[in-house]
Design an enzyme around this catalytic site. Structure first.
Site, short mmCIF file in Angstrom:
data_model
loop_
_atom_site.label_atom_id
_atom_site.label_comp_id
_atom_site.label_asym_id
_atom_site.label_seq_id
_atom_site.Cartn_x
_atom_site.Cartn_y
_atom_site.Cartn_z
N LYS A 185 -3.09 14.54 -10.77
CA LYS A 185 -2.37 14.11 -11.98
C LYS A 185 -1.57 15.26 -12.58
O LYS A 185 -0.45 15.05 -13.07
CB LYS A 185 -3.37 13.56 -13.01
CG LYS A 185 -4.03 12.25 -12.60
CD LYS A 185 -3.01 11.13 -12.45
CE LYS A 185 -3.68 9.78 -12.21
NZ LYS A 185 -2.69 8.69 -12.05
N TYR B 87 -8.97 14.64 -8.84
CA TYR B 87 -8.22 13.64 -9.62
C TYR B 87 -7.25 14.33 -10.58
O TYR B 87 -6.06 14.01 -10.62
CB TYR B 87 -9.21 12.76 -10.38
CG TYR B 87 -8.55 11.71 -11.25
CD1 TYR B 87 -8.06 10.53 -10.68
CD2 TYR B 87 -8.42 11.89 -12.62
CE1 TYR B 87 -7.46 9.57 -11.47
CE2 TYR B 87 -7.82 10.93 -13.42
CZ TYR B 87 -7.34 9.77 -12.84
OH TYR B 87 -6.73 8.81 -13.62
N ASP C 164 0.89 -1.16 0.00
CA ASP C 164 0.00 0.00 0.00
C ASP C 164 0.93 1.21 0.00
O ASP C 164 1.66 1.43 0.97
CB ASP C 164 -0.88 -0.01 1.25
CG ASP C 164 -1.83 1.18 1.32
OD1 ASP C 164 -1.54 2.22 0.71
OD2 ASP C 164 -2.86 1.07 2.02
N SER D 153 -2.49 10.54 -16.71
CA SER D 153 -3.82 10.42 -17.31
C SER D 153 -3.99 11.58 -18.28
O SER D 153 -3.28 12.61 -18.17
CB SER D 153 -4.90 10.48 -16.23
OG SER D 153 -6.18 10.70 -16.79
#
Length: 288
Positions: free
Chosen positions: A152, A148, A57, A135
């Site tokens: 990124k 998000y 993790d 992304s």
């Protein structure tokens, strides 16, 4: 195959989807892959010839340290680190709880930084490379993608900075920017967005409810028509093995198109195109 037999590659977030496919593809090419997974059941699923699961993790320092010790104790050199682990959590800036903002950055940015820092000594010794899975959201931020895309965008910036720091030392840094890929992460992202939308106040739902539903519908459509994880993994493997890799690779025609448009068009023009594309996914005739 023999060229890579004595080399290691670490792939984080390898339980399913792009990470699992990348681990398998790199093992097929002769690498010994340390595949980061979070649960024993995931380890059993991903274990195969050339793929060794490790419990990881990336937000837990003790597990990151254990990974670094595992690499340091191995006589094989570390060829590459593929920072693939990630989560997708979407919601309007006003409505997304701060705890979610912090968790998205913890997983999608700080965890990658922690693993990279831990493995850089080994990569410097081997003159290896870091592959950061970003992304299309790291180049263009859609509505409800603030957290998000923010993480990124930050990962892209860290990648640029790191590349300029370690290039003189022989380490290459590459960013991979996927568009729509048919993975479980996208499906989980839609479910999470719906759960968070249900927690919005009535006023927030009136302002953003249709936007969230339209964005989820667009995401589902883009994912369904996207590349398979195995096809996307070929691009990651290319970034990991090409002798002189580019600094960035896009994955899928949608990613390449959006980045091209973002370079050519003004912000306002791109806003109009994005809005027009989203409008057909609204659940009713409103375009708020």
């Amino acid at each position: 195959m023999t060229e890579h037999t004595q080399k290691l590659i670490v792939v984080t977030g390898a339980s399913t989807g792009l990470g699992a496919s990348t681990a398998r593809e790199l093992a097929r090419r002769g690498f010994h892959v340390l595949a980061g997974v979070r649960r024993d059941s995931d380890a059993d699923a991903v274990r195969s010839t050339g793929v060794e699961p490790v419990i990881l993790d990336i937000t837990r320092p003790e597990q990151v340290e254990a990974l670094a010790a595992r690499v340091a104790d191995d006589p094989r050199e570390l060829h590459a680190l593929v920072n693939n682990a990630g989560i997708q959590v979407n919601g309007p800036v006003e409505a997304l709880p701060m705890s979610q903002w912090r968790w998205v950055f913890e997983v999608n940015l700080f965890g990658h930084v922690a693993v990279t820092r831990a493995l850089l000594p080994a990569l410097l010794r081997s003159r290896g490379r870091v592959i950061n899975i970003s992304s299309i959201g790291g180049r263009v931020a859609m509505a409800t993608y603030g957290a998000y895309a923010g993480a990124k965008f930050a990962l892209e910036a860290v990648s640029d900075s790191l590349r300029r720091e370690v290039a003189p030392l022989g380490v290459q840094v590459v960013v991979v920017e996927p568009g729509g890929v048919r993975t479980e992460m996208a499906t989980r992202g839609i479910a999470t967005a719906n759960e968070l939308a249900a927690l919005m106040t009535p006023e927030q739902d009136e302002r953003y409810g249709d936007l969230v539903r339209a964005t989820n519908a667009l995401m589902a459509s883009g994912t369904a028509s996207g590349l398979t994880a195995d096809a996307a993994a070929l691009v990651v493997a290319k970034a990991a093995t090409t002798r002189r890799p580019r600094t960035r690779y896009t994955v899928g025609r949608d990613a390449a198109l959006i980045i091209r448009l973002a370079r050519m068009l003004s912000d306002r023009t791109l806003d109009r195109i994005v809005t027009a594309n989203l409008r057909r996914h609204y659940p009713r005739a409103t375009t708020a």
